[in-house]
Design an enzyme around this catalytic site. Sequence first.
Site, PDB file in Angstrom:
ATOM      1  N   TRP A  14      41.700  37.396  33.298  1.00 57.47           N
ATOM      2  CA  TRP A  14      43.091  37.501  34.146  1.00 57.47           C
ATOM      3  C   TRP A  14      43.951  36.286  34.365  1.00 57.47           C
ATOM      4  O   TRP A  14      44.892  36.048  34.523  1.00 57.47           O
ATOM      5  CB  TRP A  14      42.973  38.250  35.410  1.00 57.47           C
ATOM      6  CG  TRP A  14      42.749  39.510  35.593  1.00 57.47           C
ATOM      7  CD1 TRP A  14      42.697  40.369  34.340  1.00 57.47           C
ATOM      8  CD2 TRP A  14      42.767  40.513  36.415  1.00 57.47           C
ATOM      9  NE1 TRP A  14      42.694  41.725  34.597  1.00 57.47           N
ATOM     10  CE2 TRP A  14      42.698  41.825  36.026  1.00 57.47           C
ATOM     11  CE3 TRP A  14      42.757  40.369  37.935  1.00 57.47           C
ATOM     12  CZ2 TRP A  14      42.396  42.964  36.751  1.00 57.47           C
ATOM     13  CZ3 TRP A  14      42.764  41.438  38.725  1.00 57.47           C
ATOM     14  CH2 TRP A  14      42.591  42.708  38.113  1.00 57.47           C
ATOM     15  N   LYS A  15      43.177  35.170  33.744  1.00 53.74           N
ATOM     16  CA  LYS A  15      43.733  33.809  33.975  1.00 53.74           C
ATOM     17  C   LYS A  15      44.401  33.562  35.387  1.00 53.74           C
ATOM     18  O   LYS A  15      43.960  33.893  36.234  1.00 53.74           O
ATOM     19  CB  LYS A  15      44.716  33.456  32.657  1.00 53.74           C
ATOM     20  CG  LYS A  15      43.925  34.104  31.501  1.00 53.74           C
ATOM     21  CD  LYS A  15      44.649  33.627  30.203  1.00 53.74           C
ATOM     22  CE  LYS A  15      43.944  34.012  29.008  1.00 53.74           C
ATOM     23  NZ  LYS A  15      44.288  33.433  27.552  1.00 53.74           N
ATOM     24  N   HIS A  95      36.255  27.992  28.597  1.00 57.79           N
ATOM     25  CA  HIS A  95      37.413  28.634  27.861  1.00 57.79           C
ATOM     26  C   HIS A  95      38.575  27.630  27.345  1.00 57.79           C
ATOM     27  O   HIS A  95      38.466  26.439  27.811  1.00 57.79           O
ATOM     28  CB  HIS A  95      38.257  29.531  29.049  1.00 57.79           C
ATOM     29  CG  HIS A  95      39.198  30.451  28.293  1.00 57.79           C
ATOM     30  ND1 HIS A  95      40.563  29.879  27.942  1.00 57.79           N
ATOM     31  CD2 HIS A  95      39.230  31.863  27.989  1.00 57.79           C
ATOM     32  CE1 HIS A  95      41.294  30.887  27.504  1.00 57.79           C
ATOM     33  NE2 HIS A  95      40.420  31.740  27.433  1.00 57.79           N
ATOM     34  N   GLU A  97      41.450  27.146  27.273  1.00 56.95           N
ATOM     35  CA  GLU A  97      42.458  26.536  28.235  1.00 56.95           C
ATOM     36  C   GLU A  97      41.940  25.521  28.939  1.00 56.95           C
ATOM     37  O   GLU A  97      42.568  24.529  29.184  1.00 56.95           O
ATOM     38  CB  GLU A  97      43.116  27.625  29.034  1.00 56.95           C
ATOM     39  CG  GLU A  97      43.915  28.585  27.970  1.00 56.95           C
ATOM     40  CD  GLU A  97      44.291  30.077  28.100  1.00 56.95           C
ATOM     41  OE1 GLU A  97      43.948  30.666  29.577  1.00 56.95           O
ATOM     42  OE2 GLU A  97      44.662  30.749  27.345  1.00 56.95           O
ATOM     43  N   GLY A 173      46.737  34.637  23.033  1.00 57.39           N
ATOM     44  CA  GLY A 173      47.903  34.696  23.621  1.00 57.39           C
ATOM     45  C   GLY A 173      49.178  34.802  22.523  1.00 57.39           C
ATOM     46  O   GLY A 173      50.145  34.431  23.084  1.00 57.39           O
ATOM     47  N   SER A 213      43.867  38.138  21.091  1.00 62.10           N
ATOM     48  CA  SER A 213      44.975  39.106  21.040  1.00 62.10           C
ATOM     49  C   SER A 213      43.974  40.477  20.789  1.00 62.10           C
ATOM     50  O   SER A 213      44.705  41.405  19.862  1.00 62.10           O
ATOM     51  CB  SER A 213      45.967  38.868  19.957  1.00 62.10           C
ATOM     52  OG  SER A 213      46.463  37.797  20.155  1.00 62.10           O
ATOM     53  N   GLY A 234      42.494  38.796  27.161  1.00 58.37           N
ATOM     54  CA  GLY A 234      43.363  38.247  28.123  1.00 58.37           C
ATOM     55  C   GLY A 234      44.796  39.262  28.478  1.00 58.37           C
ATOM     56  O   GLY A 234      44.622  40.111  29.228  1.00 58.37           O
ATOM     57  N   GLY A 235      45.939  39.052  27.652  1.00 64.61           N
ATOM     58  CA  GLY A 235      46.982  39.758  28.004  1.00 64.61           C
ATOM     59  C   GLY A 235      46.974  41.320  28.205  1.00 64.61           C
ATOM     60  O   GLY A 235      47.491  41.734  29.223  1.00 64.61           O
TER      61      GLY A 235
HETATM   62  P1  PGA Z   1      44.521  37.133  24.691  1.00 59.80           P
HETATM   63  O1  PGA Z   1      43.404  36.114  25.646  1.00 59.80           O
HETATM   64  O2  PGA Z   1      43.937  38.494  24.790  1.00 59.80           O
HETATM   65  O3  PGA Z   1      45.656  37.060  25.610  1.00 59.80           O
HETATM   66  O4  PGA Z   1      44.641  36.627  23.455  1.00 59.80           O
HETATM   67  C1  PGA Z   1      42.352  36.003  25.386  1.00 59.80           C
HETATM   68  C2  PGA Z   1      41.356  35.005  26.009  1.00 59.80           C
HETATM   69  O5  PGA Z   1      42.088  33.941  26.563  1.00 59.80           O
HETATM   70  O6  PGA Z   1      40.219  35.099  26.633  1.00 59.80           O
END
Ligand code: PGA
Length: 251
Positions: A14-15, A95, A97, A173, A213, A234-235
């Site tokens: 979920w970041k 991760h 990020e 993302g 994604s 993520g999203g």
């Molecule tokens: P995403 O993110 O599915 O939005 O591309 C994946 C993640 O960062 O784990």
Amino acid sequence: MSNVVRKPIVVGNWKMNKNNAETKEFIQVCDQHCHDKADFGIAPSFLSLNTAVSHASNLLIAAQNCHFEKSGAFTGEVAIPMLEEIGVRYVIVGHSERRQYDNETDEKINKKVHALFAAGMVPIVCVGETLTEFEANQTEAVVRRQVKDCLAGLSKEDAAKVVVAYEPVWAIGTGKSATMEIAQATCKIVRQQVLEMFDESVANQLRIQYGGSVKPENIKEYLSQEDIDGALIGGASLKTDSFIEIINALK
Ligand code: PGA
């Protein structure tokens, strides 16, 4: 290296999204949809972990990071015993990020992995190349080095329990997902690296997620690849509708 049944593991990262109320609401809607064909989990922010653990019956609850020291003068950090106390058993480490914005190095990730196993917890170790590295054909070298350095020094018993998330940074993302061929080929490299470091049995047990994604429309195809045993999402993990579709796609 087939013939081994690895239970898929799908985790929503979920970041920096969702507060306690939203976490509770999400779990009340989604938890009941889980089934035993795969492990499903979410990784909310630190502040919502307690809420998540107390409301989830089926969803695994993961933290998005941890510190490798048990306590001390590390302002703003969260220690593994604090996560343990509230019942968290999985932690995402490394991760991209965090590698990009928070100076997360393979050496630090390795310390976290060891500290997590010392506490009986399971790390979800993220690896993956940047766009520049991808374009320079360095994917294999980068991913091998990350796996080698992040899992260095583990016992075979612990190494077999690790979850590795292969996430090409250029596919996170961005809506751009890696092709099935690229995702499968790189996850195979991860497994080969683990085989070379440990042994075939460890490599056969290792669960490897693809991330970048992933959505309801493509998850089944990714998971049908021989070396892909799950997804880090993520999203598409933030909305109950799409998360339920993802759960249902794996029935
Ligand atoms: P995403 O993110 O599915 O939005 O591309 C994946 C993640 O960062 O784990």
